[in-house]
Design a protein around this motif. Structure first.
Motif, PDB file in Angstrom:
ATOM      1  N   SER A 127      -0.684  -3.717  -8.499  1.00  0.00           N
ATOM      2  CA  SER A 127      -0.358  -2.300  -8.363  1.00  0.00           C
ATOM      3  C   SER A 127      -1.131  -1.468  -9.368  1.00  0.00           C
ATOM      4  O   SER A 127      -1.527  -1.943 -10.439  1.00  0.00           O
ATOM      5  CB  SER A 127       1.144  -2.084  -8.571  1.00  0.00           C
ATOM      6  OG  SER A 127       1.876  -2.718  -7.552  1.00  0.00           O
ATOM      7  N   TRP A 128      -1.308  -0.213  -9.008  1.00  0.00           N
ATOM      8  CA  TRP A 128      -1.967   0.749  -9.891  1.00  0.00           C
ATOM      9  C   TRP A 128      -0.920   1.743 -10.346  1.00  0.00           C
ATOM     10  O   TRP A 128      -0.410   2.544  -9.558  1.00  0.00           O
ATOM     11  CB  TRP A 128      -3.099   1.454  -9.153  1.00  0.00           C
ATOM     12  CG  TRP A 128      -3.874   2.405 -10.015  1.00  0.00           C
ATOM     13  CD1 TRP A 128      -4.215   2.250 -11.319  1.00  0.00           C
ATOM     14  CD2 TRP A 128      -4.418   3.672  -9.598  1.00  0.00           C
ATOM     15  NE1 TRP A 128      -4.944   3.309 -11.763  1.00  0.00           N
ATOM     16  CE2 TRP A 128      -5.077   4.207 -10.719  1.00  0.00           C
ATOM     17  CE3 TRP A 128      -4.411   4.383  -8.404  1.00  0.00           C
ATOM     18  CZ2 TRP A 128      -5.730   5.446 -10.694  1.00  0.00           C
ATOM     19  CZ3 TRP A 128      -5.058   5.605  -8.365  1.00  0.00           C
ATOM     20  CH2 TRP A 128      -5.708   6.132  -9.489  1.00  0.00           C
ATOM     21  N   SER A 129      -0.538   1.690 -11.624  1.00  0.00           N
ATOM     22  CA  SER A 129       0.468   2.576 -12.198  1.00  0.00           C
ATOM     23  C   SER A 129      -0.115   3.234 -13.427  1.00  0.00           C
ATOM     24  O   SER A 129      -0.354   2.572 -14.447  1.00  0.00           O
ATOM     25  CB  SER A 129       1.735   1.793 -12.563  1.00  0.00           C
ATOM     26  OG  SER A 129       2.330   1.228 -11.412  1.00  0.00           O
ATOM     27  N   ARG A 131       0.164  -3.869  -3.979  1.00  0.00           N
ATOM     28  CA  ARG A 131      -0.874  -2.832  -3.951  1.00  0.00           C
ATOM     29  C   ARG A 131      -0.282  -1.419  -3.875  1.00  0.00           C
ATOM     30  O   ARG A 131      -0.792  -0.557  -3.174  1.00  0.00           O
ATOM     31  CB  ARG A 131      -1.845  -3.067  -2.791  1.00  0.00           C
ATOM     32  CG  ARG A 131      -2.467  -4.448  -2.771  1.00  0.00           C
ATOM     33  CD  ARG A 131      -3.576  -4.560  -1.737  1.00  0.00           C
ATOM     34  NE  ARG A 131      -3.156  -4.196  -0.392  1.00  0.00           N
ATOM     35  CZ  ARG A 131      -2.584  -5.054   0.463  1.00  0.00           C
ATOM     36  NH1 ARG A 131      -2.336  -6.311   0.083  1.00  0.00           N
ATOM     37  NH2 ARG A 131      -2.241  -4.666   1.676  1.00  0.00           N
ATOM     38  N   THR A 132       0.808  -1.207  -4.607  1.00  0.00           N
ATOM     39  CA  THR A 132       1.382   0.134  -4.631  1.00  0.00           C
ATOM     40  C   THR A 132       0.683   0.999  -5.664  1.00  0.00           C
ATOM     41  O   THR A 132       0.121   0.506  -6.647  1.00  0.00           O
ATOM     42  CB  THR A 132       2.885   0.080  -4.952  1.00  0.00           C
ATOM     43  OG1 THR A 132       3.064  -0.532  -6.228  1.00  0.00           O
ATOM     44  CG2 THR A 132       3.644  -0.695  -3.904  1.00  0.00           C
ATOM     45  N   THR A 133       0.745   2.304  -5.438  1.00  0.00           N
ATOM     46  CA  THR A 133       0.191   3.286  -6.368  1.00  0.00           C
ATOM     47  C   THR A 133       1.317   4.155  -6.883  1.00  0.00           C
ATOM     48  O   THR A 133       2.064   4.746  -6.088  1.00  0.00           O
ATOM     49  CB  THR A 133      -0.863   4.160  -5.676  1.00  0.00           C
ATOM     50  OG1 THR A 133      -1.952   3.351  -5.250  1.00  0.00           O
ATOM     51  CG2 THR A 133      -1.383   5.230  -6.625  1.00  0.00           C
ATOM     52  N   LYS A 134       1.466   4.208  -8.208  1.00  0.00           N
ATOM     53  CA  LYS A 134       2.437   5.094  -8.850  1.00  0.00           C
ATOM     54  C   LYS A 134       1.673   5.943  -9.860  1.00  0.00           C
ATOM     55  O   LYS A 134       1.211   5.423 -10.876  1.00  0.00           O
ATOM     56  CB  LYS A 134       3.547   4.288  -9.521  1.00  0.00           C
ATOM     57  CG  LYS A 134       4.409   3.488  -8.550  1.00  0.00           C
ATOM     58  CD  LYS A 134       5.486   2.668  -9.241  1.00  0.00           C
ATOM     59  CE  LYS A 134       4.908   1.439  -9.924  1.00  0.00           C
ATOM     60  NZ  LYS A 134       4.378   0.438  -8.962  1.00  0.00           N
ATOM     61  N   ARG A 135       1.575   7.233  -9.556  1.00  0.00           N
ATOM     62  CA  ARG A 135       0.763   8.094 -10.432  1.00  0.00           C
ATOM     63  C   ARG A 135       1.407   9.473 -10.540  1.00  0.00           C
ATOM     64  O   ARG A 135       1.839  10.054  -9.554  1.00  0.00           O
ATOM     65  CB  ARG A 135      -0.652   8.212  -9.879  1.00  0.00           C
ATOM     66  CG  ARG A 135      -1.586   9.087 -10.724  1.00  0.00           C
ATOM     67  CD  ARG A 135      -3.049   8.912 -10.311  1.00  0.00           C
ATOM     68  NE  ARG A 135      -3.268   9.278  -8.927  1.00  0.00           N
ATOM     69  CZ  ARG A 135      -3.479  10.532  -8.493  1.00  0.00           C
ATOM     70  NH1 ARG A 135      -3.471  11.528  -9.360  1.00  0.00           N
ATOM     71  NH2 ARG A 135      -3.702  10.771  -7.222  1.00  0.00           N
ATOM     72  N   THR A 156       2.618   4.586  -1.797  1.00  0.00           N
ATOM     73  CA  THR A 156       2.168   5.550  -2.796  1.00  0.00           C
ATOM     74  C   THR A 156       3.344   6.406  -3.249  1.00  0.00           C
ATOM     75  O   THR A 156       4.053   6.982  -2.418  1.00  0.00           O
ATOM     76  CB  THR A 156       1.068   6.461  -2.234  1.00  0.00           C
ATOM     77  OG1 THR A 156      -0.065   5.666  -1.878  1.00  0.00           O
ATOM     78  CG2 THR A 156       0.642   7.497  -3.256  1.00  0.00           C
ATOM     79  N   ASP A 159       0.809  -1.219   0.000  1.00  0.00           N
ATOM     80  CA  ASP A 159       0.000   0.000   0.000  1.00  0.00           C
ATOM     81  C   ASP A 159       0.840   1.267   0.000  1.00  0.00           C
ATOM     82  O   ASP A 159       0.465   2.289   0.575  1.00  0.00           O
ATOM     83  CB  ASP A 159      -0.961   0.014   1.201  1.00  0.00           C
ATOM     84  CG  ASP A 159      -2.021  -1.069   1.105  1.00  0.00           C
ATOM     85  OD1 ASP A 159      -2.406  -1.400  -0.026  1.00  0.00           O
ATOM     86  OD2 ASP A 159      -2.451  -1.580   2.152  1.00  0.00           O
TER      87      ASP A 159
END
Length: 557
Positions: free
Chosen positions: A522-524, A490-494, A381, A379
C-alpha cells in the motif's frame, strides 16, 4: 399507430374535450364520491381511450377532479397512450379496497409480465400519472403479496410520474419496473410495505426493477421523499442475474428516512446518487449489496454530495460488488455503528472489490469506526477524507430498575443514572423479553429507534411498566477512525486527517489493522493521525511492503 379506426367513440358530452384529448372522468360515470366502486367505469374508459390512441397515435388524458375514487377488488389494467391526471394529492384521492375479495391485491394501475404479458414488444408508451394520492390502507390480505402496490407497471417507454402521494400499501408503493426514457419526479411514499417482515421481496416506497430494456435504461428519479417504508426508501434491482446491469439511472435530490434501507443499488451499472439525504434508516443510509432477487450488486456507481446521518446502524453498507464505486463529498455522521462498512453477504459475489474510492468525505460522530473494512479490497483509494470524533459508543455497561425508571413508547428514563452523553449510541437496551436500539442519550434518558420502519413505538410487545429492570451492554475497547479487518492490497491512503476533538476523546486510534486484517503493497503518505485517544495507529498485523512515509502520528516504516 396508423389511421383512426371506424366505430371508436371517445367524445365527451361537451365535445370540446375530444378536440384537446382531455376527458373529464365524471362525464364517463367515474363519480369519485367515495362510495361507488369506480374501478369498472375507469377500466372501461382506459380501454376505450387506449383503443383510440392505438388507432391514431395520439395519447389521451383522463382528468379526475377533486374527489375520493374507490378502486375495489381489482386494479385497472393500463393501456398505452392513456394518461391519468388529478387536481393534486389530497384532493384527488384513489382509495384501494379489496373488501369483496380478500385474497386479491388491488393496485390502482397495473400492467405486468406475469399477469398481462408485458415485455419490450408489448409495453406501455407515452403515459403520464400526475397530481393525485393513492391510499392503500383499506387493502387487507392474509399474507404479504408483492403485487399489492400503489402503481405496478412494467415495461414503460416515455413515462412521466409526477407529484404523487402513495401511502400505506401492503407491498411497494411505487413499484414499476423497466422504465425507459422515464422521469419519476416529486413522488412521496409513506408507510408502504406495511406487511413486509423485513425480508420480503419489494415492500419499498419506490422500488424499480431494472434490466429489461438491455444495457441502457434512461431513468431519472428526482425530488422524491420516502418515509417509514418496510424495506427501501428507494431502490433499483436487477431482475435477472444473466442480464447486464444497465447504465443510465440517476437518483437526485431525494430524501429517505425511517426505512429499513434509505437508498439501495442492487444491480445497476453506473448509478448516480447526488444531493440526497438519508436519515434514520434502520440498516443503512445507502446500501450497495446483492440483496436483490438476482443476487447481483451494483458497480461503477457514484454517490456524491449527500448526507447519511443518524441511521440506526450504518451510514454506508457496501458489499458484494466487484467495483468500482466512488463516494465523494459526502457527510457520513452520527450513525449507530459504522460510518462506512465494507462487508459481503453470503449470496452473490464474495470476491474482493476493486477500485473503491472514498474522496473528500466528512466522516464524524459515528458510534464505532468511521470506516470499517470487513471484506477484501484491492486498488482502493482513500483521499482527503476528514475522519473525526468517531467512537462515541464509549459508555460502560449499565443497569437499573425501580422507582427511578420510567418508559414511554420511544424512551427509557432513569433519573438515578449519570450516563455519558451519546455514549450508548447504537446499543441494544434489554427490558425483560424486549429489546430496542438506542439512537441517542442524555445523562438520564435513552431515545430509541422505532421497532420497525413506520412504527410509532420501539417496543414489539408493549411499553414496559414503570420500574421494570433494564440492562445496557458494555462498549468495545477499540473504536478507531479506520479499522482494517480484511485483506487490503495496493490501497492508496493520502491526505486524510483522522483525529478526535471530543472531550474526553473516544476515537481510540487513527488506524487499526486487526489480527484478521492485512495491508499489502500500500501507498500511505501525507496522512495525519495525531490527536486520538490512544495513539495514531495500532497494528496487530504489521503492514507489508508498499510505501509508508510522512504520516503524522505513525513512525516511518
Amino acid at each position: 399507430m396508423g389511421q383512426p379506426k371506424a366505430g371508436i367513440d371517445v367524445m365527451t358530452r361537451t365535445g370540446t374535450a375530444a378536440d384537446t384529448g382531455v376527458f373529464n372522468c365524471h362525464d364517463h360515470r367515474v363519480v369519485g364520491d367515495g362510495h361507488a366502486n369506480d374501478q369498472p367505469m375507469l377500466q372501461a374508459l382506459v380501454d376505450r381511450l387506449g383503443e383510440a390512441a392505438a388507432a391514431d397515435g395520439r395519447p389521451r388524458t383522463i382528468y379526475c377532479p377533486p374527489g375520493i375514487y374507490l378502486i375495489r377488488d381489482t386494479g385497472v389494467v393500463w393501456r398505452s397512450g392513456v394518461c391519468l391526471i388529478g387536481a393534486g394529492p389530497a384532493v384527488t384521492r384513489f382509495v384501494l379496497d379489496n373488501s369483496g375479495n380478500r385474497n386479491e391485491p388491488v393496485p390502482l394501475a397495473w400492467f405486468t409480465e406475469l399477469k398481462h404479458g408485458a415485455s419490450r414488444d408489448n409495453h406501455l408508451a407515452d403515459c403520464i400519472f400526475a397530481d393525485f394520492e393513492v391510499d392503500g390502507s383499506r387493502v387487507d390480505l392474509p399474507d404479504y403479496n408483492p403485487l399489492s402496490k400503489g402503481l405496478g407497471l412494467q415495461y414503460v417507454l416515455r413515462g412521466l410520474f409526477r407529484n404523487l402521494y402513495i401511502h400505506d400499501t401492503i407491498g411497494t408503493g411505487f413499484g414499476c419496473d423497466h422504465l425507459q426514457d422515464t422521469l419519476v419526479w416529486a413522488v412521496t411514499a409513506h408507510r408502504c410495505g406495511r406487511l413486509d417482515n423485513g425480508g420480503q421481496m419489494g415492500g419499498a416506497g419506490i422500488g424499480i426493477g431494472i434490466g429489461g430494456w438491455g444495457d441502457v435504461e434512461r431513468l431519472s428519479i428526482s425530488s422524491c421523499t420516502t418515509i417509514g417504508n418496510g424495506t427501501n426508501g428507494i431502490f433499483v434491482e436487477l431482475q435477472q442475474g444473466l442480464w447486464p446491469p444497465p447504465r443510465g439511472i440517476r437518483i437526485v435530490d431525494c430524501h429517505a428516512e425511517d426505512n429499513r434501507f434509505g437508498i439501495s443499488d442492487w444491480g445497476a451499472n453506473g448509478l448516480v446518487v447526488n444531493a440526497c439525504t438519508m436519515f434514520g434508516n434502520h440498516e443503512a443510509g445507502f446500501d450497495l449489496s446483492s440483496q436483490g432477487t438476482s443476487s447481483v450488486a451494483g458497480r461503477g456507481g457514484l454517490v456524491t454530495n449527500s448526507v447519511m446521518d443518524s441511521n440506526v446502524r450504518d451510514g454506508l453498507g457496501i458489499g458484494n460488488t466487484p467495483g468500482p464505486y466512488s463516494f465523494t463529498g459526502n457527510r457520513i455522521s452520527g450513525n449507530g455503528r459504522y460510518g462506512y462498512w465494507q462487508h459481503n453477504l453470503n449470496a452473490g459475489n464474495r470476491g474482493p472489490a476493486g477500485n473503491i474510492v472514498l474522496d473528500d468525505n466528512e466522516i464524524w460522530a459515528n458510534a464505532l469506526a468511521g470506516i470499517h473494512l470487513d471484506a477484501d479490497l484491492f486498488d482502493a483509494t482513500m483521499l482527503n477524507n476528514r475522519i473525526r470524533d468517531n467512537g462515541r459508543r464509549a459508555a460502560p455497561a449499565a443497569a437499573g430498575g425501580g422507582d427511578t425508571v420510567t418508559y414511554t413508547a420511544k424512551t427509557v428514563t432513569d433519573t438515578a443514572a449519570s450516563w455519558l452523553r451519546g455514549g450508548h449510541l447504537g446499543k441494544c437496551v434489554t427490558v425483560g423479553e424486549q429489546s430496542a436500539i438506542v439512537i441517542s442519550n442524555t445523562e438520564t434518558e435513552l431515545t430509541l429507534a422505532p421497532a420497525r420502519p413506520g412504527a410509532t413505538t420501539s417496543w414489539k410487545i408493549g411499553t414496559p411498566l414503570k420500574g421494570t429492570p433494564y440492562r445496557i451492554p458494555d462498549s468495545p475497547d477499540e473504536r478507531p477512525g479506520i479499522a482494517v479487518a480484511a485483506a487490503t492490497d495496493r490501497t492508496t491512503k493520502r491526505g486524510n486527517r483522522v483525529w478526535d476533538s471530543q472531550q474526553p476523546r473516544h476515537q481510540t486510534h487513527g488506524i487499526w489493522i486487526t489480527e484478521h486484517g492485512s495491508c499489502h503493497d500500500s501507498w500511505s503518505t501525507g496522512n495525519n493521525f495525531l490527536g486520538n485517544a490512544y495513539g495514531g495507529a495500532r497494528f496487530d498485523t504489521a503492514p507489508e511492503g508498499g510505501y509508508w512515509r510522512d504520516n503524522l502520528g505513525i513512525d516511518a516504516t
